[in-house]
Design a protein around this motif. Structure first.
Motif, PDB file in Angstrom:
ATOM      1  N   ILE A 253      -4.315   1.080 -47.459  1.00 52.54           N
ATOM      2  CA  ILE A 253      -5.102   0.158 -46.620  1.00 52.54           C
ATOM      3  C   ILE A 253      -5.969   0.999 -45.661  1.00 52.54           C
ATOM      4  CG2 ILE A 253      -4.947  -1.588 -44.774  1.00 52.54           C
ATOM      5  CD1 ILE A 253      -4.082  -2.721 -47.475  1.00 52.54           C
ATOM      6  N   LYS A 254      -7.226   0.589 -45.512  1.00 63.01           N
ATOM      7  CA  LYS A 254      -8.167   1.369 -44.688  1.00 63.01           C
ATOM      8  C   LYS A 254      -7.773   1.327 -43.209  1.00 63.01           C
ATOM      9  CE  LYS A 254     -12.165  -0.464 -46.149  1.00 63.01           C
ATOM     10  NZ  LYS A 254     -11.899  -1.243 -47.394  1.00 63.01           N
ATOM     11  N   LEU A 255      -7.871   2.491 -42.562  1.00 61.07           N
ATOM     12  CA  LEU A 255      -7.477   2.597 -41.147  1.00 61.07           C
ATOM     13  C   LEU A 255      -8.487   1.916 -40.231  1.00 61.07           C
ATOM     14  CD1 LEU A 255      -6.272   6.317 -41.050  1.00 61.07           C
ATOM     15  CD2 LEU A 255      -4.854   4.255 -40.996  1.00 61.07           C
TER      16      LEU A 255
ATOM     17  N   PHE B  41       2.393  -0.390 -43.445  1.00 60.33           N
ATOM     18  CA  PHE B  41       1.292   0.047 -44.299  1.00 60.33           C
ATOM     19  C   PHE B  41       1.645   1.418 -44.884  1.00 60.33           C
ATOM     20  CE2 PHE B  41      -0.248  -2.672 -40.931  1.00 60.33           C
ATOM     21  CZ  PHE B  41      -1.105  -3.553 -41.565  1.00 60.33           C
ATOM     22  N   PRO B  42       2.203   1.443 -46.104  1.00 59.24           N
ATOM     23  CA  PRO B  42       2.582   2.729 -46.690  1.00 59.24           C
ATOM     24  C   PRO B  42       1.329   3.561 -46.968  1.00 59.24           C
ATOM     25  CG  PRO B  42       3.506   0.878 -47.936  1.00 59.24           C
ATOM     26  CD  PRO B  42       2.466   0.328 -47.011  1.00 59.24           C
ATOM     27  N   ALA B  43       1.443   4.865 -46.737  1.00 63.36           N
ATOM     28  CA  ALA B  43       0.346   5.791 -47.041  1.00 63.36           C
ATOM     29  C   ALA B  43      -0.995   5.214 -46.597  1.00 63.36           C
ATOM     30  CB  ALA B  43       0.332   6.113 -48.539  1.00 63.36           C
ATOM     31  N   ALA B  44      -1.080   4.891 -45.309  1.00 62.49           N
ATOM     32  CA  ALA B  44      -2.290   4.254 -44.787  1.00 62.49           C
ATOM     33  C   ALA B  44      -3.468   5.222 -44.806  1.00 62.49           C
ATOM     34  CB  ALA B  44      -2.036   3.760 -43.366  1.00 62.49           C
ATOM     35  N   GLY B  45      -4.672   4.679 -45.087  1.00 65.85           N
ATOM     36  CA  GLY B  45      -5.861   5.515 -45.162  1.00 65.85           C
ATOM     37  C   GLY B  45      -5.683   6.600 -46.216  1.00 65.85           C
ATOM     38  N   ASP B  46      -6.030   7.834 -45.868  1.00 64.04           N
ATOM     39  CA  ASP B  46      -5.863   8.953 -46.799  1.00 64.04           C
ATOM     40  C   ASP B  46      -4.539   9.669 -46.559  1.00 64.04           C
ATOM     41  OD1 ASP B  46      -8.443   8.409 -47.562  1.00 64.04           O
ATOM     42  OD2 ASP B  46      -9.309   9.870 -46.155  1.00 64.04           O
ATOM     43  N   SER B  47      -3.735   9.148 -45.661  1.00 61.55           N
ATOM     44  CA  SER B  47      -2.536   9.849 -45.220  1.00 61.55           C
ATOM     45  C   SER B  47      -1.366   9.578 -46.150  1.00 61.55           C
ATOM     46  CB  SER B  47      -2.184   9.377 -43.813  1.00 61.55           C
ATOM     47  OG  SER B  47      -0.956   9.898 -43.396  1.00 61.55           O
ATOM     48  N   ASP B  48      -0.326  10.409 -46.076  1.00 58.06           N
ATOM     49  CA  ASP B  48       0.909  10.024 -46.763  1.00 58.06           C
ATOM     50  C   ASP B  48       1.929   9.470 -45.766  1.00 58.06           C
ATOM     51  OD1 ASP B  48       1.425  12.393 -45.547  1.00 58.06           O
ATOM     52  OD2 ASP B  48       1.913  13.504 -47.385  1.00 58.06           O
ATOM     53  N   ILE B  49       1.459   9.219 -44.557  1.00 56.87           N
ATOM     54  CA  ILE B  49       2.328   8.657 -43.521  1.00 56.87           C
ATOM     55  C   ILE B  49       2.108   7.143 -43.445  1.00 56.87           C
ATOM     56  CG2 ILE B  49       2.773   8.624 -41.016  1.00 56.87           C
ATOM     57  CD1 ILE B  49       2.030  11.584 -40.963  1.00 56.87           C
TER      58      ILE B  49
ATOM     59  N   PRO C 119      -2.232   9.202 -39.305  1.00 52.99           N
ATOM     60  CA  PRO C 119      -3.079   8.058 -39.691  1.00 52.99           C
ATOM     61  C   PRO C 119      -3.367   7.190 -38.462  1.00 52.99           C
ATOM     62  CG  PRO C 119      -0.794   7.616 -40.268  1.00 52.99           C
ATOM     63  CD  PRO C 119      -0.813   8.964 -39.608  1.00 52.99           C
ATOM     64  N   ILE C 120      -4.416   7.519 -37.750  1.00 55.05           N
ATOM     65  CA  ILE C 120      -4.703   6.839 -36.482  1.00 55.05           C
ATOM     66  C   ILE C 120      -5.807   5.816 -36.717  1.00 55.05           C
ATOM     67  CG2 ILE C 120      -5.306   7.144 -34.047  1.00 55.05           C
ATOM     68  CD1 ILE C 120      -4.417  10.082 -34.318  1.00 55.05           C
ATOM     69  N   PRO C 121      -5.502   4.524 -36.549  1.00 51.51           N
ATOM     70  CA  PRO C 121      -6.472   3.488 -36.904  1.00 51.51           C
ATOM     71  C   PRO C 121      -7.541   3.234 -35.831  1.00 51.51           C
ATOM     72  CG  PRO C 121      -4.187   2.656 -36.936  1.00 51.51           C
ATOM     73  CD  PRO C 121      -4.211   3.951 -36.179  1.00 51.51           C
TER      74      PRO C 121
ATOM     75  N   PRO D  85       7.625  10.513 -41.362  1.00 54.26           N
ATOM     76  CA  PRO D  85       7.583   9.755 -40.110  1.00 54.26           C
ATOM     77  C   PRO D  85       6.840   8.432 -40.244  1.00 54.26           C
ATOM     78  CG  PRO D  85       5.872  11.408 -40.087  1.00 54.26           C
ATOM     79  CD  PRO D  85       6.647  11.625 -41.370  1.00 54.26           C
ATOM     80  N   LEU D  86       7.078   7.557 -39.272  1.00 51.34           N
ATOM     81  CA  LEU D  86       6.354   6.291 -39.160  1.00 51.34           C
ATOM     82  C   LEU D  86       5.435   6.373 -37.945  1.00 51.34           C
ATOM     83  CD1 LEU D  86       9.450   3.968 -39.616  1.00 51.34           C
ATOM     84  CD2 LEU D  86       7.605   4.258 -41.294  1.00 51.34           C
ATOM     85  N   PHE D  87       4.199   5.895 -38.118  1.00 53.74           N
ATOM     86  CA  PHE D  87       3.238   5.888 -37.015  1.00 53.74           C
ATOM     87  C   PHE D  87       3.078   4.454 -36.520  1.00 53.74           C
ATOM     88  CE2 PHE D  87      -0.909   5.506 -35.077  1.00 53.74           C
ATOM     89  CZ  PHE D  87      -1.044   6.674 -34.332  1.00 53.74           C
ATOM     90  N   HIS D  88       3.479   4.206 -35.280  1.00 55.72           N
ATOM     91  CA  HIS D  88       3.378   2.858 -34.716  1.00 55.72           C
ATOM     92  C   HIS D  88       2.020   2.663 -34.054  1.00 55.72           C
ATOM     93  CE1 HIS D  88       4.960  -0.181 -31.472  1.00 55.72           C
ATOM     94  NE2 HIS D  88       4.319  -0.804 -32.432  1.00 55.72           N
ATOM     95  N   THR D  89       1.355   1.562 -34.368  1.00 52.89           N
ATOM     96  CA  THR D  89       0.109   1.227 -33.686  1.00 52.89           C
ATOM     97  C   THR D  89       0.201  -0.196 -33.140  1.00 52.89           C
ATOM     98  OG1 THR D  89      -2.313   1.199 -33.859  1.00 52.89           O
ATOM     99  CG2 THR D  89      -1.100   0.310 -35.734  1.00 52.89           C
ATOM    100  N   ILE D  90      -0.328  -0.407 -31.953  1.00 56.03           N
ATOM    101  CA  ILE D  90      -0.438  -1.740 -31.360  1.00 56.03           C
ATOM    102  C   ILE D  90      -1.911  -2.123 -31.411  1.00 56.03           C
ATOM    103  CG2 ILE D  90      -0.267  -3.076 -29.213  1.00 56.03           C
ATOM    104  CD1 ILE D  90       2.114  -1.252 -28.423  1.00 56.03           C
ATOM    105  N   VAL D  91      -2.215  -3.256 -32.042  1.00 58.81           N
ATOM    106  CA  VAL D  91      -3.609  -3.691 -32.106  1.00 58.81           C
ATOM    107  C   VAL D  91      -4.000  -4.235 -30.728  1.00 58.81           C
ATOM    108  CG1 VAL D  91      -5.277  -5.186 -33.256  1.00 58.81           C
ATOM    109  CG2 VAL D  91      -3.344  -4.240 -34.540  1.00 58.81           C
ATOM    110  N   GLY D  92      -5.084  -3.703 -30.175  1.00 55.93           N
ATOM    111  CA  GLY D  92      -5.511  -4.110 -28.836  1.00 55.93           C
ATOM    112  C   GLY D  92      -5.693  -5.618 -28.748  1.00 55.93           C
TER     113      GLY D  92
END
Ligand code: MN
Length: 478
Positions: A37-39, A58-66, A127-129, A293-300
């Motif tokens: 899924i695109k970041l 979101f597994p392997a988000a963007g180009d990442s394997d994270i 993978p920073i969205p 690892p898992l990268f947690h993001t909060i949608v603004g």
């Protein structure tokens, strides 16, 4: 850890993110997407669509394997559940945790340091969205930013928005709170301030990071008390900062003295953009993380953003106000007021003018509070319609309104002049000494006790009863 003897231990969950995520999955509240899924915008859009209903992975988000996760605490009841509580006890437990924080336990060989990177474009490892339309770029939004006072050595934990400026630099918004106070001490002496940014922590750490506590209180100790056991921490590789040992990802760096650079715009909790301006700069020196690892993001602006700020504040605001006004029963930061600006207060007013004093105490409890609505005990402050009913039927503007101009407010409220603005309070309580029946709410006696299952007859229709019904393709027969 052999901490077993408190009441809290009965509600202790594993102090890490993964068990909570597994619990959400087991109870049908985790949606797992297809990989890649695109970041930029796609990830945030999906998370928003499921906001308040399901957490997202979101597994392997963007180009990442994270993998990226979002919406972990996007419902008030989930927050209580993540601590093993019933909803009603949440504010009480939060108040206890703030009153009796638990010192952390330091360990070696922490999961969050299983993998160490210190070369190259460090931030491109993650993978920073990019979420909202006019955001200046990718943002770390769910990072617990930890600093130590250069004077006392005591830590502070807070969430700040972090713009990815380039591979080893973040722009950071430091509002006038504790992180900035510690940084100002360092900068006055000409020094950078060490910082750790912790991503992917357990719900107790996330909630504790939002506690409104005195300057010299380490919010990680509040997290321990919230979780029911001392939090395991580990020392950062490059500084004296202690971070939650079970965290997924840790970014180590420094807030640079005498450096400022453009940061923003960024879509914030009021549903507006925080403007672009010269802001503080963090140099990134190292990233450590768990295996896989898992990268947690909060949608603004999403519910997780609103609620994470609101609930810890409710606890501390209630505690502060009750010291002077034990007649106050409960407070609620309404979602319509973006979980920060509109405070509903439920009280049993006993003295003329008391509700107005409560209004003034609320303004003093946190500068973000802009409008206060005080109601009686028969009003449900978790139901905006109920509060509006009280304003509609118990409030008189020339008698019950409090207005204060030229006060400190939220810099993110676009109707203020950079945080300088007005306050308003509405006393919608029944006037002391009013004839009781005049304000008695109508009700049907016994309504809630009626068992509808035993009263509804599923076998009877209009046709069997009266000999007529709606016909397909035709009207009802007379
Ligand atoms: Mn603090």
């Amino acid at each position: 850890m052999a901490h077993e003897n408190t009441a809290a231990s009965s509600r202790r969950r594993d102090m890490a993110l993964r068990p909570w995520l597994a619990h959400l999955e087991a109870t049908g509240r985790l949606a797992i997407m297809k990989p890649g899924i695109k970041l930029k915008h796609e990830l945030g859009g999906i998370a928003n669509r499921l906001d308040g209903r399901k957490a997202t992975l979101f597994p392997a988000a963007g180009d990442s394997d994270i993998s990226v996760i979002s919406g972990l605490l996007s419902d008030r009841n989930w927050m209580a559940e993540s601590l093993g509580l019933e909803g009603a006890a949440l504010l009480e437990v939060f108040q206890d945790a703030v009153a009796k924080p638990l010192p952390w336990t330091e360990i070696k060989d922490a999961p969050c340091q299983q993998v160490v990177h210190d070369d190259g474009d460090l931030l491109s490892l993650l993978p920073i969205p990019t979420h909202n339309e006019h955001d200046s770029g990718a943002y770390i939004t769910a990072g617990l930013l930890i600093v130590r006072s250069p004077v006392t050595g005591i830590q502070n934990v807070a969430i700040h928005r972090l713009q990815v400026s380039h591979g080893r630099e973040l722009g950071v918004l430091l509002l006038p709170r504790h992180t900035l106070a510690f940084f100002n001490e360092a900068e006055a002496a000409g020094n950078d301030l060490d910082v750790a940014i912790v991503i992917g922590t357990d719900p107790a750490c996330l909630l504790a990071s939002q506690a409104i506590v005195p300057l010299n209180m380490d919010e990680l100790e509040v997290a321990g008390a919230l979780g029911g056991a001392p939090l395991d921490v580990v020392k950062c590789i490059g500084s004296e900062i202690r971070v939650p040992a079970n965290a997924e990802i840790v970014i180590e760096g420094r807030i640079r003295a005498n450096a400022r650079a453009p940061e923003g715009p960024f879509g914030e909790f009021p549903q507006y953009y925080g403007e672009r301006a010269e802001r503080h700069v963090i140099a990134v020196d190292r990233i450590t993380h768990r295996h896989d690892p898992l990268f947690h993001t909060i949608v603004g602006g999403a519910l997780e953003h609103l609620l994470l700020g609101a609930i810890p504040r409710e606890a501390t605001i209630l505690d502060t106000i009750r010291r002077t006004f034990p007649s106050v029963k409960d407070v609620h930061l309404a979602l319509g007021g973006v979980g920060r600006y509109h405070l509903y207060v439920q009280m049993r007013a006993r003295h003329r003018g008391e509700a107005k004093n409560v209004i003034m105490a609320c303004f003093a409890a946190h500068y973000d509070i802009k409008h206060v609505f005080v109601v009686d005990e028969d009003v449900d402050i978790h139901d905006p319609r109920s509060v509006e009913w009280a304003v509609a039927t118990r409030f008189q503007a020339d008698r019950d309104l409090v207005v204060v101009s030229g006060a400190q407010g939220s810099k993110l409220d676009p109707s203020t002049d950079d945080g300088y603005g007005a306050k308003m309070g509405m006393d919608a309580t029944v006037p002391i000494g009013a004839p009781e029946f005049r304000f008695t709410r109508i009700r049907v006696p016994g309504q809630d006790e009626i068992d509808l299952e035993t009263r509804i007859d599923p076998a009877v229709t209009l046709a069997t009863l009266h000999g007529w019904s709606a016909q397909p393709g035709g009207g009802q027969k007379p």
